[in-house]
Design a protein around this motif. Structure first.
Motif, mmCIF file in Angstrom:
data_model
loop_
_atom_site.group_PDB
_atom_site.id
_atom_site.type_symbol
_atom_site.label_atom_id
_atom_site.label_comp_id
_atom_site.label_asym_id
_atom_site.label_seq_id
_atom_site.Cartn_x
_atom_site.Cartn_y
_atom_site.Cartn_z
ATOM 1 N N LEU A 103 0.811 -1.112 0.214
ATOM 2 C CA LEU A 103 0.112 0.061 0.278
ATOM 3 C C LEU A 103 0.706 1.273 0.142
ATOM 4 C CD1 LEU A 103 -2.654 -0.975 2.713
ATOM 5 C CD2 LEU A 103 -2.794 -1.067 0.110
ATOM 6 N N GLN A 104 0.534 2.127 -0.998
ATOM 7 C CA GLN A 104 1.434 3.271 -1.004
ATOM 8 C C GLN A 104 0.604 4.510 -0.177
ATOM 9 O OE1 GLN A 104 4.302 3.832 -2.120
ATOM 10 N NE2 GLN A 104 4.312 6.104 -2.311
ATOM 11 N N PRO A 105 1.454 5.173 0.590
ATOM 12 C CA PRO A 105 1.049 6.276 1.328
ATOM 13 C C PRO A 105 0.355 7.167 0.399
ATOM 14 C CG PRO A 105 2.945 5.837 2.267
ATOM 15 C CD PRO A 105 2.932 4.806 0.906
ATOM 16 N N SER A 106 -0.642 8.031 0.815
ATOM 17 C CA SER A 106 -1.257 9.274 -0.157
ATOM 18 C C SER A 106 -0.059 9.900 -0.953
ATOM 19 C CB SER A 106 -2.221 9.889 0.480
ATOM 20 O OG SER A 106 -1.426 10.421 1.765
ATOM 21 N N LEU A 107 -0.140 10.126 -2.008
ATOM 22 C CA LEU A 107 1.082 10.590 -2.725
ATOM 23 C C LEU A 107 1.241 12.026 -2.433
ATOM 24 C CD1 LEU A 107 0.200 9.038 -6.352
ATOM 25 C CD2 LEU A 107 1.678 8.216 -4.469
ATOM 26 N N LEU A 108 2.284 12.399 -2.899
ATOM 27 C CA LEU A 108 2.521 13.714 -2.684
ATOM 28 C C LEU A 108 1.850 14.534 -3.781
ATOM 29 C CD1 LEU A 108 6.694 13.686 -2.488
ATOM 30 C CD2 LEU A 108 5.156 14.699 -0.867
ATOM 31 N N PRO A 109 1.732 15.882 -3.439
ATOM 32 C CA PRO A 109 0.980 16.810 -4.156
ATOM 33 C C PRO A 109 1.728 16.804 -5.768
ATOM 34 C CG PRO A 109 1.267 18.001 -2.245
ATOM 35 C CD PRO A 109 1.875 16.837 -2.060
ATOM 36 N N ALA A 110 1.321 16.891 -6.741
ATOM 37 C CA ALA A 110 1.848 16.770 -7.933
ATOM 38 C C ALA A 110 2.771 18.396 -8.104
ATOM 39 C CB ALA A 110 0.781 17.169 -9.235
ATOM 40 N N PHE A 163 4.841 19.003 -5.767
ATOM 41 C CA PHE A 163 5.718 19.085 -4.654
ATOM 42 C C PHE A 163 7.219 19.354 -5.360
ATOM 43 C CE2 PHE A 163 9.206 16.854 -2.532
ATOM 44 C CZ PHE A 163 9.038 17.207 -1.432
ATOM 45 N N ALA A 164 7.712 18.881 -6.240
ATOM 46 C CA ALA A 164 9.247 19.205 -6.844
ATOM 47 C C ALA A 164 9.108 20.648 -7.224
ATOM 48 C CB ALA A 164 9.202 18.326 -7.861
#
Lengths: 203, 263
Positions: free
Chosen positions: B56-63, B65-66
């Motif tokens: 299970l992948q933790p909720s993804l970073l905001p698009a 982020f970078a």
């Protein structure tokens, strides 16, 4: 909240190997101030850094803050990074350390700590496996930092004990000792507090 | 081999972390020890759940982020267009005790936006427990709280405007810092980052936000261009009056930095 991923190889594990030529080039360009190169470097590791942080602290906002701090620190060290440096190892080490610091701060502020596992047991065993996953994640956050970090890196992020030893700058045997203690501790908590779940498990 | 020693080894064995030469000895003990065999069975099952959790992948970073990190780090080189007038915010970080009226600021924002002839359906919406426009985009009439404020203080709302281009009013008031979570898809939608009050915005100089907070704000917004402010100026207001409104807004919208007390 979690979502199942299919691209496990890329999402779960980035080898802490030496820099490839392209990565060295990215670092050189990032040093020169090329934001595109710097952004590519961030995007290459951001998910793994974030996942480690999230597993360690159990909070998406904190994990995002940690991930950001990791890359800010990385940026500051770009000039000192050797061509044969191991970016991933360095990033993951900083992420783990920052996560432990964050957790400590939260523990000093009880209103912001993760709910202790024994204060909110899950009596509903209708979906035992699903519940056990939730319970396990909570229990992980109650482990001592040394146990938690090796358990997260080994069992949730898929690093080998050799890689973990490199990330944490310790001996492999030390990793194994903490890993065994962590797994046994988790098992003891589950069997003591949720016997209906362990009794209901079958292979 | 003693059972306690075996327990440690079993815990490693279930993760394939036990050296090969120790496995045979372990297997031999387990074959003769019912307790250890039972414990090993549980450990295997626990390990299977760990494997499940790992997938299970933790909720993804905001698009963004970078992009946010790039903007942030470029700022450390001194080329970031630093937002003006941050100094007044320093006082806004005092501990928040609660009651509130962020609604007011946003209602005011909507009201002003509409009053300025903005396009239909583009009035700001604050993400949180309440909305100030109907789902079809129709601006709602000023609420009682806003009318009360106007009546009591003759107040005036400014914003939302980009924080980088904001001119601090030389008057007391309540403010909200916010960003657009999806500037392209839902440009009318804002998320609250901070709510505070000031006796005199223009009286403060310097950087009010600690570096850490600036970084976090930028991380959430993605860029300084996406950080907005709305201010309700309250000439002649007392500190307790402004704090009462501030608390109402905080309760209503749970601004990130207020809830976390800037942690």
């Amino acid at each position: 909240m979690v979502t199942r991923v299919t691209e496990t190889a890329d999402m779960r594990h980035s080898e802490p190997t030496a820099l490839g030529a392209s990565e060295s080039d990215l670092i050189v360009r990032a040093r020169r101030g090329e934001s595109a190169a710097w952004r590519t470097l961030i995007e290459r590791y951001q998910n793994q850094v974030y996942a480690i942080a999230f597993r360690m602290v159990g909070d998406a906002d904190d994990a995002q803050d940690i991930a950001q701090e990791v890359f800010v620190r990385f940026y500051r060290t770009l000039d000192r990074f050797r061509p044969d440096g191991r970016i991933a190892t360095w990033l993951y080490r900083v992420a783990v350390n920052l996560a432990i610091d964050t957790k400590r701060r939260r523990l000093r502020r009880p209103d912001e700590t993760v709910e202790p596992v024994d204060q909110n047991p899950l009596p509903d065993t209708r979906a035992e496996q699903r519940d056990l996953r939730v319970i396990l994640e909570r229990i992980i956050h109650t482990l001592p930092p040394k146990q938690r970090r090796v358990l997260v890196l080994r069992d949730l992020q898929g690093f080998s004990t050799e890689e973990i030893a490199e990330i944490l700058r310790c001996r492999q045997n030390t990793v194994r000792v903490h890993l065994a203690r962590a797994r046994l501790r988790v098992k003891e908590i589950v069997t003591a507090q949720y016997p209906e779940l362990t009794g209901g498990m079958s292979r | 081999m003693k059972c306690e020693t075996v327990r440690q080894k079993m815990a490693l064995h279930v993760g394939r972390d036990l050296p090969e030469h120790e496995v045979a000895e372990l297997t031999e003990h387990i074959a003769a020890c019912g307790n250890c065999a039972a414990e090993l069975d549980v450990l295997w099952q626990m390990q299977a759940v760990f494997k499940d959790v790992a997938e299970l992948q933790p909720s993804l970073l905001p698009a963004n982020f970078a992009a946010g990190v790039v903007a942030l780090t470029s700022a450390t080189n001194g080329d970031r267009p630093r937002p003006r007038g941050f100094g007044w915010l320093r006082i806004g970080w005092m501990p928040v005790t609660a009651v509130g009226a962020l609604v007011v600021v946003f209602l005011v924002s909507v009201w002003l936006f509409t009053d300025r002839g903005g396009p239909a359906g583009s009035s700001p919406i604050v993400e949180g427990s309440s909305r100030v426009v109907a789902p079809d985009g129709t601006p709602q009439p000023p609420v009682v709280m806003w009318a009360d404020l106007v009546e009591r203080y003759g107040s005036r709302i400014d914003g939302p405007v980009p924080l980088a281009r904001w001119e601090p009013p030389d008057a007391p008031g309540v403010f909200v810092i916010m960003h657009r979570p999806d500037p392209q898809g839902t440009p009318e939608s804002y998320r609250l980052d901070y709510c505070g009050e000031s006796a005199r915005f223009g009286a403060y100089r310097g950087s009010p936000w600690t570096w850490q907070r600036e970084r976090r704000l930028l991380s959430r917004a993605g860029s300084w261009d996406n950080v907005y402010i709305a201010v309700i100026t309250l000439p002649g207001s007392s500190g307790s009056e402004r704090r009462r409104i501030e608390k109402t807004l905080i309760e209503e919208y749970n601004p990130y930095f207020n809830i976390r007390n800037g942690a």
